[in-house]
Design an enzyme around this catalytic site. Structure first.
Site, PDB file in Angstrom:
ATOM      1  N   CYS A   2      17.015  72.563  43.821  1.00 53.01           N
ATOM      2  CA  CYS A   2      17.469  72.351  42.691  1.00 53.01           C
ATOM      3  C   CYS A   2      18.971  72.816  42.367  1.00 53.01           C
ATOM      4  O   CYS A   2      19.408  73.634  42.928  1.00 53.01           O
ATOM      5  CB  CYS A   2      16.845  72.544  41.138  1.00 53.01           C
ATOM      6  SG  CYS A   2      14.960  72.163  41.468  1.00 53.01           S
ATOM      7  N   ARG A  27      21.772  68.515  45.587  1.00 58.17           N
ATOM      8  CA  ARG A  27      20.818  69.309  45.692  1.00 58.17           C
ATOM      9  C   ARG A  27      19.299  69.035  45.153  1.00 58.17           C
ATOM     10  O   ARG A  27      18.262  69.851  45.606  1.00 58.17           O
ATOM     11  CB  ARG A  27      20.982  70.825  44.982  1.00 58.17           C
ATOM     12  CG  ARG A  27      22.406  71.382  45.399  1.00 58.17           C
ATOM     13  CD  ARG A  27      22.489  72.865  44.902  1.00 58.17           C
ATOM     14  NE  ARG A  27      21.403  73.901  45.485  1.00 58.17           N
ATOM     15  CZ  ARG A  27      21.621  74.623  46.403  1.00 58.17           C
ATOM     16  NH1 ARG A  27      23.055  74.743  47.093  1.00 58.17           N
ATOM     17  NH2 ARG A  27      20.858  75.665  46.759  1.00 58.17           N
ATOM     18  N   TRP A  75      14.668  68.715  41.920  1.00 65.71           N
ATOM     19  CA  TRP A  75      13.751  68.057  43.029  1.00 65.71           C
ATOM     20  C   TRP A  75      12.532  68.622  42.775  1.00 65.71           C
ATOM     21  O   TRP A  75      11.957  69.750  42.795  1.00 65.71           O
ATOM     22  CB  TRP A  75      14.342  68.446  44.256  1.00 65.71           C
ATOM     23  CG  TRP A  75      13.641  67.881  45.443  1.00 65.71           C
ATOM     24  CD1 TRP A  75      14.310  66.613  46.045  1.00 65.71           C
ATOM     25  CD2 TRP A  75      12.691  68.157  46.246  1.00 65.71           C
ATOM     26  NE1 TRP A  75      13.389  66.138  47.053  1.00 65.71           N
ATOM     27  CE2 TRP A  75      12.217  67.293  47.361  1.00 65.71           C
ATOM     28  CE3 TRP A  75      11.749  69.365  46.145  1.00 65.71           C
ATOM     29  CZ2 TRP A  75      11.452  67.368  48.050  1.00 65.71           C
ATOM     30  CZ3 TRP A  75      10.793  69.459  47.051  1.00 65.71           C
ATOM     31  CH2 TRP A  75      10.529  68.568  48.142  1.00 65.71           C
ATOM     32  N   ASN A  99      15.210  77.628  40.098  1.00 64.95           N
ATOM     33  CA  ASN A  99      15.287  76.964  41.277  1.00 64.95           C
ATOM     34  C   ASN A  99      14.055  77.776  42.076  1.00 64.95           C
ATOM     35  O   ASN A  99      14.414  79.180  42.223  1.00 64.95           O
ATOM     36  CB  ASN A  99      16.491  76.953  41.801  1.00 64.95           C
ATOM     37  CG  ASN A  99      16.628  76.350  43.521  1.00 64.95           C
ATOM     38  OD1 ASN A  99      15.659  75.478  43.783  1.00 64.95           O
ATOM     39  ND2 ASN A  99      17.777  76.489  43.976  1.00 64.95           N
ATOM     40  N   GLY A 100      13.287  77.130  42.655  1.00 65.04           N
ATOM     41  CA  GLY A 100      12.020  77.785  43.396  1.00 65.04           C
ATOM     42  C   GLY A 100      10.472  77.633  42.951  1.00 65.04           C
ATOM     43  O   GLY A 100      10.442  76.284  42.335  1.00 65.04           O
ATOM     44  N   GLU A 481      18.696  62.715  66.808  1.00 65.68           N
ATOM     45  CA  GLU A 481      19.561  62.782  65.472  1.00 65.68           C
ATOM     46  C   GLU A 481      20.094  61.330  64.981  1.00 65.68           C
ATOM     47  O   GLU A 481      20.114  61.108  63.868  1.00 65.68           O
ATOM     48  CB  GLU A 481      21.011  63.559  65.887  1.00 65.68           C
ATOM     49  CG  GLU A 481      21.900  63.685  64.857  1.00 65.68           C
ATOM     50  CD  GLU A 481      21.403  64.447  63.572  1.00 65.68           C
ATOM     51  OE1 GLU A 481      20.195  64.812  63.465  1.00 65.68           O
ATOM     52  OE2 GLU A 481      22.201  64.245  62.438  1.00 65.68           O
ATOM     53  N   LYS A 485      19.004  60.143  61.313  1.00 64.31           N
ATOM     54  CA  LYS A 485      20.230  59.579  60.584  1.00 64.31           C
ATOM     55  C   LYS A 485      19.812  58.082  59.751  1.00 64.31           C
ATOM     56  O   LYS A 485      19.921  57.853  58.781  1.00 64.31           O
ATOM     57  CB  LYS A 485      21.506  59.477  61.192  1.00 64.31           C
ATOM     58  CG  LYS A 485      22.856  59.609  60.510  1.00 64.31           C
ATOM     59  CD  LYS A 485      22.971  61.263  60.252  1.00 64.31           C
ATOM     60  CE  LYS A 485      21.972  62.011  59.814  1.00 64.31           C
ATOM     61  NZ  LYS A 485      22.138  63.322  59.716  1.00 64.31           N
ATOM     62  N   GLU A 488      16.556  58.364  57.507  1.00 65.31           N
ATOM     63  CA  GLU A 488      17.093  58.924  55.962  1.00 65.31           C
ATOM     64  C   GLU A 488      17.561  58.295  55.120  1.00 65.31           C
ATOM     65  O   GLU A 488      17.557  58.347  53.899  1.00 65.31           O
ATOM     66  CB  GLU A 488      17.186  60.495  56.350  1.00 65.31           C
ATOM     67  CG  GLU A 488      18.820  60.782  56.675  1.00 65.31           C
ATOM     68  CD  GLU A 488      19.007  62.007  56.685  1.00 65.31           C
ATOM     69  OE1 GLU A 488      18.619  63.012  55.881  1.00 65.31           O
ATOM     70  OE2 GLU A 488      19.776  62.591  57.716  1.00 65.31           O
ATOM     71  N   HIS A 504       4.296  55.632  78.628  1.00 62.70           N
ATOM     72  CA  HIS A 504       2.784  56.180  78.570  1.00 62.70           C
ATOM     73  C   HIS A 504       2.212  56.102  77.392  1.00 62.70           C
ATOM     74  O   HIS A 504       1.360  56.618  76.712  1.00 62.70           O
ATOM     75  CB  HIS A 504       3.121  57.831  78.859  1.00 62.70           C
ATOM     76  CG  HIS A 504       3.759  58.174  80.059  1.00 62.70           C
ATOM     77  ND1 HIS A 504       2.798  58.128  81.135  1.00 62.70           N
ATOM     78  CD2 HIS A 504       4.886  58.449  80.383  1.00 62.70           C
ATOM     79  CE1 HIS A 504       3.718  58.343  82.202  1.00 62.70           C
ATOM     80  NE2 HIS A 504       4.948  58.651  81.919  1.00 62.70           N
ATOM     81  N   LYS A 603      19.608  68.289  49.675  1.00 63.97           N
ATOM     82  CA  LYS A 603      20.314  68.815  50.689  1.00 63.97           C
ATOM     83  C   LYS A 603      20.029  70.217  51.068  1.00 63.97           C
ATOM     84  O   LYS A 603      19.979  70.271  52.179  1.00 63.97           O
ATOM     85  CB  LYS A 603      21.811  68.849  50.002  1.00 63.97           C
ATOM     86  CG  LYS A 603      23.070  69.318  50.956  1.00 63.97           C
ATOM     87  CD  LYS A 603      23.269  68.391  52.056  1.00 63.97           C
ATOM     88  CE  LYS A 603      24.409  68.833  53.047  1.00 63.97           C
ATOM     89  NZ  LYS A 603      24.365  67.858  54.067  1.00 63.97           N
TER      90      LYS A 603
HETATM   91  C1  AGP Z   1      19.917  65.851  57.782  1.00 60.51           C
HETATM   92  O1  AGP Z   1      20.683  64.905  57.743  1.00 60.51           O
HETATM   93  C2  AGP Z   1      19.152  66.539  56.920  1.00 60.51           C
HETATM   94  N1  AGP Z   1      19.559  66.293  55.672  1.00 60.51           N
HETATM   95  C3  AGP Z   1      18.194  67.663  57.382  1.00 60.51           C
HETATM   96  O2  AGP Z   1      17.550  67.497  58.366  1.00 60.51           O
HETATM   97  C4  AGP Z   1      18.860  69.101  57.324  1.00 60.51           C
HETATM   98  O3  AGP Z   1      19.707  69.208  58.516  1.00 60.51           O
HETATM   99  C5  AGP Z   1      17.690  70.107  57.283  1.00 60.51           C
HETATM  100  O4  AGP Z   1      17.203  70.242  56.211  1.00 60.51           O
HETATM  101  C6  AGP Z   1      18.228  71.695  57.812  1.00 60.51           C
HETATM  102  O5  AGP Z   1      19.346  71.859  56.650  1.00 60.51           O
HETATM  103  P1  AGP Z   1      20.150  73.144  57.035  1.00 60.51           P
HETATM  104  O6  AGP Z   1      21.250  72.987  58.170  1.00 60.51           O
HETATM  105  O7  AGP Z   1      20.901  73.375  55.830  1.00 60.51           O
HETATM  106  O8  AGP Z   1      19.167  74.288  57.375  1.00 60.51           O
END
Ligand code: AGP
Length: 608
Positions: A2, A27, A75, A99-100, A481, A485, A488, A504, A603
């Site tokens: 959060c 966040r 969140w 937050n937590g 990757e 991308k 997501e 396979h 994030k």
């Molecule tokens: C990628 O686009 C993501 N949002 C996510 O996979 C991110 O890389 C992952 O949560 C790790 O975050 P960090 O690099 O802040 O540890």
């Protein structure tokens, strides 16, 4: 996960709190709320959904006299994203945000119910508000009430707390989750991240686990759980307010992709001298890189994909075994690391809970920890023995782009230095490798300049609901990757497959017109990957090939082709990722998705 903000000072802060929440929305963004002092009472305004909903409810409050308040963007973990579950949560005397996760909230709730408290939400957090109120009634002292409640709470947290009877004061405390104190002139802030207060001050304190801060307009006092004072040294933010703004771009994600060339320069230039990579800033001893018997890389999501790239490059240049572990999986096992092994941790935020916990396990095994982190002073940075910062500035879009590019650039540099100190790379080879690194910003710029070409491709692929990425070795790492991308931000289902593995089992999913993005950038693997693409072509897949010039003519059968500039195999992920990011971005825009704040995500992932 959060975003939290608190303000105490001389400004009228209703607007300030909501504006600060907007800078933290990445966040968490399923509901938000504020609580502030006005006319001797605490007003609380909360709204499910995006911050615009909160803004609408705040219309009558913008000009009210208020100089102290707290705000939260959520969140959801416990309880859905509703008005009631949004923070701040209140009891008779106390309002707080969190937050937590409070792990023993059921137990606390049962106790508080017995004491006559009733609950308005389904959250774990509300128990903390009532518990502090319970102790406040017993002690009549705000700080004592907080400290007593902390003694009963088990879990992870950063709290921001206000008390009805002390209108000019915020108490905040941190356990696992990030908490910063912004130090202004006649005003002070608490926040989960710098963008919330950078407009007002660049001076800040990083709170350590167990520290409690008492914020008033003209002073900040930090104490431990026994109320012993703690002296802390302020840090200064190294980037400007504009870096956390969109700067004319429609989304942070596209702005951040465009920043990649300058980020690569910031990450690499200060560390490349006389044709060699030097990590003086991290005080990294050569012995660490020379003596490691094996390497384990710990990370999550895109950072883990950056770890895959780093693995291939270190293994190739240094002939050392490298394992890449998803941090959450590593935690569930009994790791076999020893003090002879080096652990490399990768994280943009430096706060990812699984990565942090995995780091602590590696340390407990005796392994030295070198981390690649973006956020200065973050938990992972502080827990590591050595930190190489990526210096990308704030990354706001939930989908990482520039930070991923910086992480793999640091990976190349670590690999090269390691090969050099192990005697596997001589001065000339080092110079040639760093020469390649120094060309990367320009090569990346040339690809960004081709954005209209990638946007056209995005138009013809945006209608699909399933898609495959294929590649071998470093191209497989880059495919992972690319696939993440795309899914997501555009919600298109996609899978990245090691090209040789498809036959396979998974090839049964290849039917007429199934889109397949094939990466063919590794010179020694061209023929094998081309054969795999022919196999899917024979089953009428629609193929977009992303290749280097030698592969172009062999890929005559591809429906669409992107030819990348030629560069050594090791650094090709830095180039192939640019069209992958830009295609994903444009597909998401064309599909009307909320690019910077994708569904269900946040994030910084500070829950397990
Ligand atoms: C990628 O686009 C993501 N949002 C996510 O996979 C991110 O890389 C992952 O949560 C790790 O975050 P960090 O690099 O802040 O540890």
């Amino acid at each position: 996960m959060c975003g939290i903000i608190g303000y105490v000072g001389r400004k009228n802060c209703a607007r300030l709190l909501v504006d600060a929440l907007k800078t933290l929305e990445y966040r968490g963004y399923d509901s938000s709320g504020v609580a502030f002092f006005h006319d001797g009472v605490i007003e609380t305004v909360k709204a499910a959904g995006r911050i615009e909903n909160l803004e609408k409810k705040m219309e009558n409050y913008w000009d009210v006299e208020t100089h102290c308040g707290i705000g939260h963007t959520r969140w959801a973990t416990h309880g859905g994203p509703t008005d009631e579950n949004a923070h701040p949560h209140s009891s008779e005397h106390i309002s707080l945000l969190h937050n937590g996760i409070i792990e023993n909230y059921q137990e606390l709730k049962a106790f508080l119910t017995e004491q006559g408290y009733t609950f308005a939400s389904q959250t774990d957090t509300e128990t903390a508000a009532h518990l502090m109120d319970y102790y406040y009634k017993q002690t009549g002292n705000f700080l004592d009430a907080v400290i007593k409640a902390l003694g009963d709470i088990r879990g992870t947290y950063a709290f921001g707390i206000i008390c009805k009877d002390e209108p000019g004061k915020i108490i905040c405390v941190r356990q696992e989750n990030p908490l910063l104190i912004g130090l202004g002139e006649g005003e002070n802030f608490m926040a989960s991240d710098i963008p919330a207060f950078i407009k007002y001050t660049k001076k800040y304190l990083v709170m350590e686990p167990g520290e409690i801060a008492i914020l008033e307009a003209d002073k900040v006092t930090v104490v431990d759980i026994d109320k012993n004072p703690i002296e802390k040294t302020p840090l200064t933010v190294t980037w400007n307010y504009e870096a956390a703004e969109k700067g004319g771009y429609p989304h942070f994600m596209i702005k951040e992709i465009h920043e990649t060339p300058s980020i690569l320069k910031a990450t690499m230039l200060p560390r490349i001298r006389d044709g060699k990579v030097c990590f003086d800033d991290a005080e990294l001893p050569d012995s660490l890189l020379k003596d490691a018997k094996s390497i384990t890389i710990l990370a999550c999501g895109s950072a883990m994909h950056a770890g895959m790239v780093t693995k291939y490059v270190i293994e190739k240049l240094c002939r050392v075994r490298v394992d890449v572990e998803i941090a959450s999986e590593f935690r569930g096992r009994q790791p076999l690391l020893t003090e002879d092994d080096l652990t490399i941790v990768i994280s943009q935020s430096g706060e990812t809970l699984d990565t942090l916990a995995a780091l602590k396990m590696a340390k407990a095994c005796g392994s030295k920890v070198l981390s690649i982190v973006n956020v200065v002073g973050s938990s992972i940075a502080r827990e590591s023995d050595y930190v190489v910062y990526t210096w990308t500035g704030p990354e706001i879009a939930v989908a990482t782009t520039k930070a991923y590019s910086a992480q793999i650039a640091v990976g190349y540099m670590i690999a090269a230095r390691m090969a050099y100190v192990r005697g596997l790379m001589d001065d000339a080879a080092f110079r040639s490798f760093t020469g390649t690194l120094l060309r990367l910003p320009e090569l990346v710029s040339s690809l960004i300049a081709r954005e209209p070409e990638f946007e056209r491709i995005a138009k013809s692929y945006c209608g699909y609901e399933d898609l495959f990425f294929l590649g071998r070795c470093l191209d497989y790492a880059a495919s992972l990757e690319g696939s993440l991308k795309l899914k997501e931000i555009s919600y298109i289902h996609s899978e990245a497959y090691a090209a040789g593995e498809l036959k396979h089992g998974t090839i049964s999913l290849i039917t007429d017109n199934m889109p397949v993005i094939g990466l063919v950038t590794q010179s020694h693997l061209i023929e094998k990957t081309v054969s795999n693409l022919k196999e899917v072509n024979a089953r009428n897949a629609r193929i977009l090939a992303i290749c280097t010039p030698p592969a172009e003519s062999l890929l005559y059968f591809a429906d669409d082709l992107i030819v990348l500039p030629q560069a050594p195999n090791e650094v090709m992920p830095s180039l192939s990722v640019i069209p992958l990011q830009l295609i994903s971005y444009h597909i998401a825009v064309l599909r009307g998705c909320d690019v910077d704040k994708p569904r269900n995500l946040a994030k910084s992932v500070t829950v397990e």
